[in-house]
Design an enzyme around this catalytic site. Structure first.
Site, PDB file in Angstrom:
ATOM      1  N   PRO A 293      32.390 -12.174  -3.276  1.00  0.00           N
ATOM      2  CA  PRO A 293      33.845 -11.945  -3.330  1.00  0.00           C
ATOM      3  C   PRO A 293      34.535 -12.494  -4.566  1.00  0.00           C
ATOM      4  CG  PRO A 293      33.367 -13.786  -1.883  1.00  0.00           C
ATOM      5  CD  PRO A 293      32.033 -13.281  -2.388  1.00  0.00           C
ATOM      6  N   GLY A 294      33.777 -12.991  -5.543  1.00  0.00           N
ATOM      7  CA  GLY A 294      34.399 -13.274  -6.835  1.00  0.00           C
ATOM      8  C   GLY A 294      34.632 -14.733  -7.155  1.00  0.00           C
ATOM      9  N   GLU A 315      30.153  -4.998  -8.359  1.00  0.00           N
ATOM     10  CA  GLU A 315      30.005  -5.203  -6.909  1.00  0.00           C
ATOM     11  C   GLU A 315      30.034  -3.820  -6.250  1.00  0.00           C
ATOM     12  OE1 GLU A 315      29.563  -7.728  -4.505  1.00  0.00           O
ATOM     13  OE2 GLU A 315      29.715  -6.014  -3.149  1.00  0.00           O
ATOM     14  N   ASP A 358      23.909 -13.695  -9.058  1.00  0.00           N
ATOM     15  CA  ASP A 358      24.005 -14.551  -7.855  1.00  0.00           C
ATOM     16  C   ASP A 358      23.619 -13.636  -6.699  1.00  0.00           C
ATOM     17  OD1 ASP A 358      24.661 -16.874  -6.403  1.00  0.00           O
ATOM     18  OD2 ASP A 358      26.674 -16.124  -5.999  1.00  0.00           O
ATOM     19  N   CYS A 411      22.240 -18.863  -2.767  1.00  0.00           N
ATOM     20  CA  CYS A 411      22.640 -20.009  -1.920  1.00  0.00           C
ATOM     21  C   CYS A 411      21.587 -20.150  -0.839  1.00  0.00           C
ATOM     22  CB  CYS A 411      24.055 -19.864  -1.362  1.00  0.00           C
ATOM     23  SG  CYS A 411      24.310 -18.414  -0.362  1.00  0.00           S
TER      24      CYS A 411
HETATM   25  C1  LIG Z   1      25.729 -14.049  -2.894  1.00  0.00           C
HETATM   26  S1  LIG Z   1      26.920 -12.826  -2.980  1.00  0.00           S
HETATM   27  C2  LIG Z   1      27.715 -13.199  -4.506  1.00  0.00           C
HETATM   28  C3  LIG Z   1      28.727 -14.292  -4.386  1.00  0.00           C
HETATM   29  C4  LIG Z   1      29.603 -14.402  -5.612  1.00  0.00           C
HETATM   30  N1  LIG Z   1      28.819 -14.632  -6.822  1.00  0.00           N
HETATM   31  C5  LIG Z   1      30.626 -15.493  -5.496  1.00  0.00           C
HETATM   32  O1  LIG Z   1      30.418 -16.591  -6.044  1.00  0.00           O
HETATM   33  O2  LIG Z   1      31.667 -15.279  -4.870  1.00  0.00           O
HETATM   34  C6  LIG Z   1      25.995 -11.409  -3.396  1.00  0.00           C
HETATM   35  C7  LIG Z   1      26.817 -10.176  -3.596  1.00  0.00           C
HETATM   36  O3  LIG Z   1      25.925  -9.141  -4.043  1.00  0.00           O
HETATM   37  C8  LIG Z   1      26.413  -7.934  -3.558  1.00  0.00           C
HETATM   38  N2  LIG Z   1      25.361  -6.907  -3.641  1.00  0.00           N
HETATM   39  C9  LIG Z   1      24.578  -6.437  -2.656  1.00  0.00           C
HETATM   40  N3  LIG Z   1      23.797  -5.446  -3.132  1.00  0.00           N
HETATM   41  C10 LIG Z   1      24.083  -5.313  -4.446  1.00  0.00           C
HETATM   42  C11 LIG Z   1      23.643  -4.453  -5.458  1.00  0.00           C
HETATM   43  N4  LIG Z   1      22.719  -3.535  -5.224  1.00  0.00           N
HETATM   44  N5  LIG Z   1      24.187  -4.579  -6.678  1.00  0.00           N
HETATM   45  C12 LIG Z   1      25.122  -5.515  -6.941  1.00  0.00           C
HETATM   46  N6  LIG Z   1      25.591  -6.361  -6.006  1.00  0.00           N
HETATM   47  C13 LIG Z   1      25.075  -6.260  -4.770  1.00  0.00           C
HETATM   48  C14 LIG Z   1      26.857  -8.263  -2.153  1.00  0.00           C
HETATM   49  O4  LIG Z   1      27.751  -7.280  -1.675  1.00  0.00           O
HETATM   50  C15 LIG Z   1      27.518  -9.622  -2.368  1.00  0.00           C
HETATM   51  O5  LIG Z   1      28.874  -9.464  -2.607  1.00  0.00           O
END
Ligand SMILES: C[S@@+](CC[C@H](N)C(=O)[O-])C[C@H]1O[C@@H](n2cnc3c(N)ncnc32)[C@H](O)[C@@H]1O
Length: 473
Positions: A293-294, A315, A358, A411
């Site tokens: 979510p950013g 995203e 991430d 995480c």
């Molecule tokens: C661990 S979260 C990232 C958290 C973010 N970096 C933060 O600090 O708020 C991983 C994210 O990867 C996204 N995601 C899932 N599949 C993906 C894809 N194929 N390409 C890019 N992002 C993807 C998910 O929707 C999720 O929002």
């Protein structure tokens, strides 16, 4: 047993409740609210953190009762495996043959008896009253009999000696209420850092609620101004972090206006580490490849702005891409380009200087923040996430210029979604260099033998973040 499904709020406003004193009424309301949360999490697959504020609001509790209800509800969710092991000793049938309402009520009662300072007779009596209103007289009698037996057979220590006397992974999983596969994964990840003996400390830390941490967004707010607020302390490691000792983040004006955010300190360290690795040549294009979510995007945005770099945040899920836009709304327009796309797709950008991946993961390092999360995940998730993590890391490497850097983070400390993904990439991409990440977390102790880094709740007070830094050569 009365199997009739009660109306949702049948425990509120009944004549029995009306006759009680104000304090008793609200105390009963607290248990009712906790029950509602357990019910919504189990029956509606709700996320506790998301629905709890509404349930609390509707219950209209005093601050003291709201605190009691939160400890009871979240604690019962966390301690499910231990509570179930105790309850299983006190009922005459397999637990999955119990009325689900009775099962939840038994968990709530057992948690109060063994894990809270509530007087035992009050825990039993109030839970039985709640059982009458949500499930009827017959189930309430069963709840009464079982909870009395829990009381009779001893306190928490006595029960641990009964249901999990040893220190095998299976027994520690019951004593500290984790799925056994997670306990095993945590033990293996600690072992990779030479910290095998820390397992109980990690399991304990997972069960301790974490305080919210704020981030002062660079270029928008000086962290010092957060420290001047009541109940706010400087973080331990990140110069942008502020720990909220009391109160709620949403009550802080800087959080509401987007100059500050809510972000675990471990997440801040990951973004700061990526930004601090030296790169030769241009440093103009940064990409956050899985941004929603950013949180990290918003911290990187301030650093990118200071260095006149552009930041592209990718995203694939529209609602999460919108959350990224929301997280960076206070920066000047154009600071961040939010792209709603799959990170594996061919993107407009190539030759990036810094890329953060991430990656989507099991979240095994953030169990303390999400009380029910440990019961939602299964080892099968690793099989789905593994290929995605590898493909996204390949994509991240593909859009990085020669000499540019990539941060791979999760995480989760799980070896399968951390070292194994990174080792595979290093094997498959000639010239890819794994950097020692430790110097880029200055002042943070206990980072292990390197070159990758794991942060731990019990050692660093952060979520369990993993970080690998790679240079494309
Ligand atoms: C661990 S979260 C990232 C958290 C973010 N970096 C933060 O600090 O708020 C991983 C994210 O990867 C996204 N995601 C899932 N599949 C993906 C894809 N194929 N390409 C890019 N992002 C993807 C998910 O929707 C999720 O929002």
């Amino acid at each position: 047993m009365n199997d009739r499904q009660p109306p949702r709020s049948s425990n509120r406003g009944s004549p029995g409740v009306q006759r009680r004193s104000r304090h008793e009424r609200s105390a009963r309301g607290a248990r009712g609210a906790a029950y509602d949360l357990l019910h919504e999490v189990a029956a509606e697959d709700a996320y506790a953190n998301l629905v709890w504020p509404r349930i609390l609001r509707e219950a209209n509790l005093s601050d003291r009762d709201a605190a009691f209800a939160t400890e009871l509800a979240y604690g019962t969710l966390r301690w499910r495996a231990f509570l179930d092991a105790v309850i299983a000793e006190c009922v005459d049938r397999p637990l999955d043959r119990l009325d689900p309402r009775v099962w939840d009520l038994l968990r709530l009662g057992t948690y109060q008896i063994l894990m809270m300072a509530t007087a035992e007779h009050a825990a039993v009596a109030e839970t039985v009253n709640l059982a009458k209103s949500v499930a009827g007289e017959g189930p309430a009698r069963l709840v009464n009999a079982v909870l009395r037996r829990v009381v009779r057979e001893g306190d928490r220590e006595a029960w641990i000696a009964g249901v999990a006397p040893g220190d095998s992974l299976a027994e520690l999983s019951i004593e500290w209420s984790h799925p056994e596969w997670m306990t095993t994964a945590l033990a293996e990840a600690l072992g990779a850092q030479g910290r095998r003996g820390d397992l109980v400390d990690v399991l304990r830390a997972d069960n301790a609620p974490a305080r919210p941490v704020l981030v002062a967004r660079p270029g928008l707010l000086d962290a010092q101004s957060l420290y001047e607020l009541e109940g706010v302390q400087p973080g331990r490691w990140s110069p942008y972090a502020a720990v909220l000792e009391r109160g709620r983040p949403e009550d802080i004006a800087e959080v509401r206006n987007g100059t500050a955010g809510v972000q675990d300190e471990g997440s801040q360290l990951v973004a700061l580490a990526l930004a601090s690795v030296p790169v030769d040549g241009p440093d103009a294009t940064w990409v956050d490849l899985a941004a929603g979510p950013g949180g990290k995007t918003a911290l990187l945005a301030g650093l990118a702005l200071e260095r006149h770099a552009r930041l592209i945040a990718v995203e694939p899920h529209r609602h999460r891409a919108d959350l990224v836009s929301q997280a960076v709304r206070s920066y000047p327009p154009g600071t961040v380009e939010v792209v709603c796309a799959d990170g594996r797709d061919e993107l407009l950008v190539t030759q990036a200087d810094r890329v953060l991946l991430d990656a989507p993961c099991t979240g095994l390092g953030a169990l303390r923040r999400r009380p029910e999360a440990r019961w939602r995940r299964s080892p099968a998730d690793l099989a789905t996430l593994g290929p995605l993590q590898r493909e996204l890391l390949d994509a991240a490497i593909g859009l990085t210029r020669l000499g540019g850097v990539i941060a791979y983070s999760t995480c989760s400390p799980h070896l399968i979604e951390t070292d194994l993904v990174v080792d595979s990439a290093v094997r498959r991409h000639p010239g890819l260099e794994l950097l020692d990440a430790r110097p880029y977390l200055p002042g943070v102790p206990d980072l292990g033998p390197g070159p990758t880094v794991r942060l731990w709740p019990h050692l660093h007070g952060t979520d369990g973040m993993y970080l690998a830094l790679l240079r494309r050569g």
